[in-house]
Scaffold this active site. Structure first.
Site, PDB file in Angstrom:
ATOM      1  N   LYS A 107      26.467  52.930  22.011  1.00  0.00           N
ATOM      2  CA  LYS A 107      26.657  53.949  20.973  1.00  0.00           C
ATOM      3  C   LYS A 107      28.091  54.480  20.945  1.00  0.00           C
ATOM      4  CE  LYS A 107      21.870  55.383  20.397  1.00  0.00           C
ATOM      5  NZ  LYS A 107      21.173  54.541  21.422  1.00  0.00           N
TER       6      LYS A 107
HETATM    7  C1  LIG Z   1      20.158  53.620  21.072  1.00  0.00           C
HETATM    8  C2  LIG Z   1      19.900  52.549  22.043  1.00  0.00           C
HETATM    9  C3  LIG Z   1      19.262  51.346  21.676  1.00  0.00           C
HETATM   10  C4  LIG Z   1      18.685  51.123  20.299  1.00  0.00           C
HETATM   11  O1  LIG Z   1      19.660  50.954  19.307  1.00  0.00           O
HETATM   12  P1  LIG Z   1      19.249  51.055  17.770  1.00  0.00           P
HETATM   13  O2  LIG Z   1      20.525  50.871  17.021  1.00  0.00           O
HETATM   14  O3  LIG Z   1      18.661  52.414  17.586  1.00  0.00           O
HETATM   15  O4  LIG Z   1      18.274  49.984  17.497  1.00  0.00           O
HETATM   16  C5  LIG Z   1      19.129  50.352  22.632  1.00  0.00           C
HETATM   17  N1  LIG Z   1      19.584  50.525  23.882  1.00  0.00           N
HETATM   18  C6  LIG Z   1      20.200  51.669  24.272  1.00  0.00           C
HETATM   19  C7  LIG Z   1      20.650  51.798  25.677  1.00  0.00           C
HETATM   20  C8  LIG Z   1      20.386  52.714  23.372  1.00  0.00           C
HETATM   21  O5  LIG Z   1      20.991  53.840  23.780  1.00  0.00           O
END
Ligand SMILES: *Cc1c(COP(=O)(O)O)cnc(C)c1O
Length: 438
Positions: A107
């Site tokens: 993220k």
């Molecule tokens: C947010 C997150 C996901 C999922 O990502 P999306 O874009 O919501 O599908 C997967 N793994 C981790 C560690 C995350 O923080």
């Protein structure tokens, strides 16, 4: 390029409007109006093209109505002092590590680009922004790190008291400066409700509130950059490249799909989920049945009704067969997840976190389905979405081994928590915001 709302195709906005709005006024998500063919651009890149350069070249094609090439390059340079790393996991499976940013999760790519874009777009505009966001843990730390010290921007993050991990809480509450952590006496749902109501509140209309949640277009677009970068690294060696994306709200996957629609040579995407498997089921049957989420070890993917599904469906014109040509779903149980963390450590002496493990299991399963000759020229790139150090307990449960934390995480643990405790009402939030910002 303009962007339309999934709930009103005639409502077109610029990139700038889209990122400061978050959701469209009708409650829809923004999607790009055009599907340009960028094959020539992708062909002009190779394994020597740096992550910042390939990202800026790609982003400029999307943002050139709003920003000059130089400003886009600037944004990417500021946003990405970190980059993806690829490790070879054997049997033509590669792990694309997206966790080398400040909060140790993928993220960071989206949040950091959004923050750098907002700062750039506010420069010379005599405007300010207040980022207001609710978090159950992971999103908040990426947003806090990304917006820390950004000019003309304040950040207010709501989190449920006692319901995030110690490490997550430290990541949220130890920055100071322009980042305030509001510790809410309530649940994550309360936090989300308070934020939603604050955006609609007439009493707060004078404040420049804006969101940074995962549906924001400014977080979506940069999530396409690492697909481009990964293809650049491996395209000379493999004819077919498949990506596996561990998914919860499906923003990460949607970004990859957009890049592929614009000409990035991706053979297929594997949409990997935990037991929250409504999308793999949809891909199988054409029937979508959102439901209450169930808890798993890969808790950042515990989503029963993914917020980006509306966007994804829209990109395929609601045609589930078309979606099925590009995506295949695989869901992975908690037992398989733990087994994978364990066996990966046993075989390679390296840790993977439970989300990455979901993608790894799905990749192995899919690799077995590919027939021999095809598999030789095919690579599967499994996105690794979090540093294993963020999920100490689960990784220890699986492997029996305590990890040494990466320095970014080790450092925050020793810092002092600073939060403002508030009640779980919109009134309490409003009072706080008015007092601080008017
Ligand atoms: C947010 C997150 C996901 C999922 O990502 P999306 O874009 O919501 O599908 C997967 N793994 C981790 C560690 C995350 O923080």
């Amino acid at each position: 390029m303009k962007f339309y709302s999934t709930r009103n195709k005639n409502h077109l906005v610029s990139f700038k409007e889209a990122i400061f709005q978050g959701l469209s006024p009708e409650g829809g998500l923004y999607n790009p109006e055009e599907m340009p063919d960028l094959s020539n651009l992708f062909n002009s890149m190779d394994e020597k093209t740096s992550f910042v350069d390939s990202s800026a070249m790609f982003a400029y094609e999307i943002l050139k109505d709003d920003l000059s090439a130089e400003r886009v390059q600037n944004i990417c340079k500021k946003a990405f002092p970190f980059k993806p790393e690829i490790t070879d996991a054997g049997d033509n499976i590669f792990i694309l590590e997206l966790y080398h940013g400040p909060s140790c999760a993928f993220k960071d790519f989206g949040a950091s680009f959004l923050a750098a874009s907002m700062e750039e777009l506010l420069t010379g505009d005599d405007r300010k922004a207040i980022i207001l966001t609710a978090t159950s843990g992971d999103t908040g730390s990426a947003v806090a790190q990304a917006f820390f010290n950004k000019k003309n921007i304040d950040v207010v993050i709501l989190y449920p008291s006692g319901r995030v991990s110690n490490l997550q809480e430290k990541q949220l509450t130890t920055l100071g400066g322009n980042v305030t952590a509001l510790e809410v006496r309530g649940s994550f749902d309360d936090c989300q409700k308070m934020v939603k109501e604050a955006f609609l509140s007439k009493g707060l209309a004078a404040l420049p509130l804006t969101s940074a949640n995962s549906i924001n277009l400014g977080r979506l677009i940069p999530q396409a950059f690492y697909y481009v970068y990964a293809i650049n690294q491996l395209k000379k060696k493999f004819a077919d490249i498949i990506f596996t994306v561990p998914s919860g709200n499906f923003g990460n996957l949607t970004a990859g799909v957009l890049a592929a629609k614009w000409g990035l040579p991706v053979k297929k995407f594997i949409a990997a989920t935990n037991a929250n498997k409504e999308v793999p089921e949809y891909l199988e049957s054409g029937i979508y049945s959102p439901r209450q989420s169930v808890q798993t070890y890969s808790n950042a993917m515990d989503v029963g009704n993914p917020s980006n599904f509306e966007r994804l469906k829209d990109i395929f014109n609601d045609d589930y067969k078309k979606m099925g040509e590009m995506l295949v779903g695989e869901w992975v149980s908690d037992d398989e997840t733990l087994d994978a963390v364990k066996s990966y450590y046993k075989d390679k002496r390296r840790f993977i976190d439970p989300h990455t493990a979901v993608g790894y299991v799905a990749s192995q399963r899919y690799a077995r389905k590919l027939s021999g000759s095809c598999a030789k020229n095919s690579a599967i790139i499994a996105l690794s979405t979090a540093h294993p150090g963020k999920f100490l307990e689960v990784v220890e449960l699986a492997t029996g081994v305590k990890q040494i934390l990466p320095p970014q995480l080790e450092k925050v643990l020793s810092l002092k928590k600073e939060s403002v405790l508030i009640d779980n009402t919109t009134e309490a939030l409003s009072n706080y915001l008015l007092e601080k910002f008017s």
